[in-house]
Scaffold this motif. Structure first.
Motif, PDB file in Angstrom:
ATOM      1  N   ARG A   1       4.459   7.925   5.002  1.00  0.00           N
ATOM      2  CA  ARG A   1       4.281   6.567   4.487  1.00  0.00           C
ATOM      3  C   ARG A   1       5.651   5.950   4.268  1.00  0.00           C
ATOM      4  O   ARG A   1       6.506   6.539   3.606  1.00  0.00           O
ATOM      5  CB  ARG A   1       3.448   6.612   3.199  1.00  0.00           C
ATOM      6  N   ARG A   2       5.843   4.740   4.825  1.00  0.00           N
ATOM      7  CA  ARG A   2       7.187   4.161   4.895  1.00  0.00           C
ATOM      8  C   ARG A   2       7.257   2.770   4.293  1.00  0.00           C
ATOM      9  O   ARG A   2       6.319   1.992   4.384  1.00  0.00           O
ATOM     10  CB  ARG A   2       7.631   4.045   6.355  1.00  0.00           C
ATOM     11  N   GLU A   3       8.425   2.467   3.714  1.00  0.00           N
ATOM     12  CA  GLU A   3       8.734   1.105   3.289  1.00  0.00           C
ATOM     13  C   GLU A   3      10.235   0.920   3.399  1.00  0.00           C
ATOM     14  O   GLU A   3      11.007   1.658   2.784  1.00  0.00           O
ATOM     15  CB  GLU A   3       8.258   0.850   1.851  1.00  0.00           C
TER      16      GLU A   3
ATOM     17  N   ARG B   1       0.822  -1.210   0.000  1.00  0.00           N
ATOM     18  CA  ARG B   1       0.000   0.000   0.000  1.00  0.00           C
ATOM     19  C   ARG B   1       0.857   1.262   0.000  1.00  0.00           C
ATOM     20  O   ARG B   1       0.399   2.327   0.417  1.00  0.00           O
ATOM     21  CB  ARG B   1      -0.926  -0.006   1.223  1.00  0.00           C
ATOM     22  N   PHE B   2       2.091   1.149  -0.463  1.00  0.00           N
ATOM     23  CA  PHE B   2       2.991   2.300  -0.541  1.00  0.00           C
ATOM     24  C   PHE B   2       2.684   3.051  -1.846  1.00  0.00           C
ATOM     25  O   PHE B   2       3.474   3.093  -2.778  1.00  0.00           O
ATOM     26  CB  PHE B   2       4.440   1.815  -0.502  1.00  0.00           C
ATOM     27  N   CYS B   3       1.499   3.619  -1.899  1.00  0.00           N
ATOM     28  CA  CYS B   3       0.959   4.171  -3.139  1.00  0.00           C
ATOM     29  C   CYS B   3       0.425   5.577  -2.901  1.00  0.00           C
ATOM     30  O   CYS B   3       0.136   5.966  -1.768  1.00  0.00           O
ATOM     31  CB  CYS B   3      -0.190   3.297  -3.662  1.00  0.00           C
ATOM     32  N   LEU B   4       0.291   6.333  -3.983  1.00  0.00           N
ATOM     33  CA  LEU B   4      -0.400   7.613  -3.900  1.00  0.00           C
ATOM     34  C   LEU B   4      -1.880   7.338  -3.682  1.00  0.00           C
ATOM     35  O   LEU B   4      -2.441   6.419  -4.287  1.00  0.00           O
ATOM     36  CB  LEU B   4      -0.195   8.419  -5.175  1.00  0.00           C
TER      37      LEU B   4
ATOM     38  N   TYR C   1       6.866  10.340   1.735  1.00  0.00           N
ATOM     39  CA  TYR C   1       7.100   8.926   1.455  1.00  0.00           C
ATOM     40  C   TYR C   1       8.573   8.629   1.716  1.00  0.00           C
ATOM     41  O   TYR C   1       9.451   9.366   1.249  1.00  0.00           O
ATOM     42  CB  TYR C   1       6.762   8.602  -0.007  1.00  0.00           C
ATOM     43  N   LEU C   2       8.836   7.560   2.445  1.00  0.00           N
ATOM     44  CA  LEU C   2      10.197   7.159   2.795  1.00  0.00           C
ATOM     45  C   LEU C   2      10.414   5.724   2.343  1.00  0.00           C
ATOM     46  O   LEU C   2       9.659   4.830   2.733  1.00  0.00           O
ATOM     47  CB  LEU C   2      10.405   7.247   4.311  1.00  0.00           C
ATOM     48  N   CYS C   3      11.458   5.488   1.554  1.00  0.00           N
ATOM     49  CA  CYS C   3      11.684   4.133   1.058  1.00  0.00           C
ATOM     50  C   CYS C   3      13.172   3.888   0.878  1.00  0.00           C
ATOM     51  O   CYS C   3      13.874   4.695   0.256  1.00  0.00           O
ATOM     52  CB  CYS C   3      10.959   3.939  -0.275  1.00  0.00           C
ATOM     53  N   GLY C   4      13.649   2.786   1.447  1.00  0.00           N
ATOM     54  CA  GLY C   4      15.045   2.419   1.264  1.00  0.00           C
ATOM     55  C   GLY C   4      15.697   1.953   2.544  1.00  0.00           C
ATOM     56  O   GLY C   4      15.102   1.217   3.327  1.00  0.00           O
ATOM     57  N   ASN C   5      16.929   2.410   2.752  1.00  0.00           N
ATOM     58  CA  ASN C   5      17.726   1.992   3.900  1.00  0.00           C
ATOM     59  C   ASN C   5      16.972   2.218   5.206  1.00  0.00           C
ATOM     60  O   ASN C   5      16.486   3.320   5.469  1.00  0.00           O
ATOM     61  CB  ASN C   5      19.029   2.801   3.895  1.00  0.00           C
ATOM     62  N   PRO C   6      16.858   1.193   6.059  1.00  0.00           N
ATOM     63  CA  PRO C   6      16.081   1.345   7.298  1.00  0.00           C
ATOM     64  C   PRO C   6      16.563   2.470   8.200  1.00  0.00           C
ATOM     65  O   PRO C   6      15.751   3.155   8.834  1.00  0.00           O
ATOM     66  CB  PRO C   6      16.235  -0.021   7.979  1.00  0.00           C
TER      67      PRO C   6
END
Length: 255
Positions: free
Chosen positions: A247-249, A107-110, A221-226
């Protein structure tokens, strides 16, 4: 609970995005469409040498604003890790070879109901791939409701700016889109296409406060290295952004 439906993907192309990251293009090989929303990921299923079943998750990098029809490219970015089982799988896959996949998931979506004035998109490594897939939807939102977009991409050097040329070209064509490469080790040489005013020397989390995150207008939105995701999450909360607007992944390289 019913078993997750798997489907075959056939490799149609491969190119290196960085010294240890490949962009792989597939087609779904069962004649069915792939109903995906930009920001979602697929799982690729395979076995270790001892026969133990395993899987890896990969965000779809395909630039598309609706479901993929049969024959449309299914694109992912894969980090090659020395000694990695998934790396061996993909490095050993010839064009025309097949893998089993399931999904898409996530659900990492707009969100259609978003009414924000600005998106802050922050990514490192292959965590940048969901934003490539989102470009058509971002273009629509910029045109329809005047939303602004800032993309901060973290990498060690220009050689590791995955899809950097595409993001830079998109920014040049769309005044509402700002592309900010953050290079932790080395800045681009003079004359390089990436040697522009928005290039920063350091980590993305260092520069986030300079964009004045604002709970009244921003969704992040945040995505990548923890570690990056955690640091930016805390920084955004300190600026007053409520958790639903962050929103994070997290991406962890797996062998």
């Amino acid at each position: 609970m019913s078993a997750i439906k798997r489907f075959p993907l056939k490799l149609t192309g491969r190119r290196m995005l960085a010294p240890t990251v490949a962009h792989l293009s597939f087609v779904r090989d069962d004649g069915q469409p792939l109903d995906f929303v930009p920001g979602q990921f697929l799982q690729v299923h395979f076995e270790y040498a001892d026969g133990t079943a395993t899987k890896r998750s990969y965000s779809l990098a395909t630039i598309h604003d609706h479901a993929l029809a049969p024959g449309d490219a299914v694109e992912i970015a894969v980090s090659y890790v020395a000694g990695g089982a998934a790396t061996a799988l993909f490095e050993g896959l010839d064009e025309g070879g097949r893998v089993e996949a399931s999904g898409p998931f996530g659900r990492f979506c707009l969100m259609p109901a978003d009414a924000n004035a600005r998106y802050l998109l922050i990514g490192t490594g292959t965590g940048i791939t969901p934003y490539r897939a989102m470009l058509p939807l971002l273009e629509q939102q910029m045109a329809q409701r005047g939303v602004e977009v800032v993309l901060l991409q973290g990498a060690r050097s220009t050689a590791e700016l995955l899809y950097g040329d595409e993001f830079r070209a998109f920014a040049e064509a769309h005044p509402g889109f700002r592309y900010v490469p953050c290079l932790s080790r080395e800045l681009p040489e003079a004359g390089s296409p990436h040697a522009h005013a928005d290039v920063r020397h350091g980590y993305v989390q260092q520069f986030l406060p300079g964009f004045a995150p604002d709970p009244a207008r921003d969704i992040a939105y945040l995505c990548g290295n923890p570690n990056m995701v955690d640091a930016c999450f805390e920084a955004l909360k300190e600026h007053g952004l409520p958790v639903p607007q962050i929103r994070r992944e997290k991406y962890v390289s797996s062998k």
